[in-house]
Design a protein around this motif. Structure first.
Motif, short mmCIF file in Angstrom:
data_model
loop_
_atom_site.label_atom_id
_atom_site.label_comp_id
_atom_site.label_asym_id
_atom_site.label_seq_id
_atom_site.Cartn_x
_atom_site.Cartn_y
_atom_site.Cartn_z
N LEU A 1 -3.52 -0.95 -12.29
CA LEU A 1 -2.71 0.02 -12.14
C LEU A 1 -1.47 -0.21 -12.43
O LEU A 1 -0.93 0.83 -13.15
N SER A 2 -0.89 -1.31 -12.25
CA SER A 2 0.46 -1.51 -12.76
C SER A 2 0.56 -1.28 -14.54
O SER A 2 1.57 -0.93 -14.81
N ALA B 1 0.87 -1.36 0.13
CA ALA B 1 -0.05 -0.03 -0.04
C ALA B 1 0.62 1.24 -0.02
O ALA B 1 0.55 2.25 -0.63
N GLU B 2 1.88 1.27 0.82
CA GLU B 2 2.84 2.45 0.76
C GLU B 2 3.41 2.67 -0.52
O GLU B 2 3.75 3.69 -1.03
N SER B 3 3.62 1.76 -1.27
CA SER B 3 4.57 1.74 -2.67
C SER B 3 3.34 2.22 -3.56
O SER B 3 3.68 3.18 -4.34
N ILE B 4 2.09 1.76 -3.41
CA ILE B 4 1.03 2.11 -4.41
C ILE B 4 0.88 3.70 -4.14
O ILE B 4 0.92 4.50 -4.99
N MET B 5 0.79 4.07 -2.67
CA MET B 5 0.70 5.48 -2.64
C MET B 5 1.73 6.33 -3.08
O MET B 5 1.39 7.39 -3.69
N HIS B 6 2.88 5.96 -3.04
CA HIS B 6 4.13 6.72 -3.73
C HIS B 6 3.99 6.76 -5.40
O HIS B 6 4.27 7.86 -5.80
N ALA C 1 -5.07 3.13 -1.67
CA ALA C 1 -4.30 2.00 -1.99
C ALA C 1 -4.45 0.55 -1.03
O ALA C 1 -4.50 -0.45 -1.81
N GLU C 2 -4.85 0.67 0.12
CA GLU C 2 -5.15 -0.37 0.89
C GLU C 2 -6.68 -0.94 0.71
O GLU C 2 -6.92 -2.31 0.77
#
Length: 108
Positions: free
Chosen positions: A92-93, A26-31, A81-82
């Motif tokens: 998304l990717s 989730a942190e990676s998606i947020m970035h 993201a979560e």
């Protein structure tokens, strides 16, 4: 040079989505959301082709935080993201990769 900034930002977003995720997925998606947002700032959408405009619409839908609340102040993009499904994450990717490639080609 017209798309050098978006090209850079979407490349960084793509890297954010690659394994491993040291602080969590989730942190990676947020970035990645943050980098995409920076990359889209001041982009002239009239200069984009139909595919790029379609990807941008889909990306904006995935990044949309409307209706979310953040009572603990951890950040709406982290909350979003979560909540993404596996299908959302795949999409998304794919979209980030396609846009990174598109902006890179368009900047050449």
């Amino acid at each position: 040079m017209k798309y050098s900034y978006p090209s850079e930002k979407f490349s960084v977003a793509r890297l954010s989505l690659m394994l491993p995720h040291p602080k969590g997925e989730a942190e990676s998606i947020m970035h990645a959301f943050h980098e995409c947002s920076l990359g889209l700032h001041d982009v002239d959408r009239d200069g984009l082709d139909d595919d790029a405009r379609k990807w941008l619409r889909e990306l904006e839908e995935l990044m949309n935080t409307g209706g979310l609340e953040d009572p603990t102040s951890k950040g709406l993009w982290l909350i979003k993201a979560e909540q993404l499904t596996i299908d959302d994450k795949f999409r998304l990717s794919h979209i980030v990769d396609e846009l990174a490639c598109w902006f890179d080609r368009a900047d050449s």
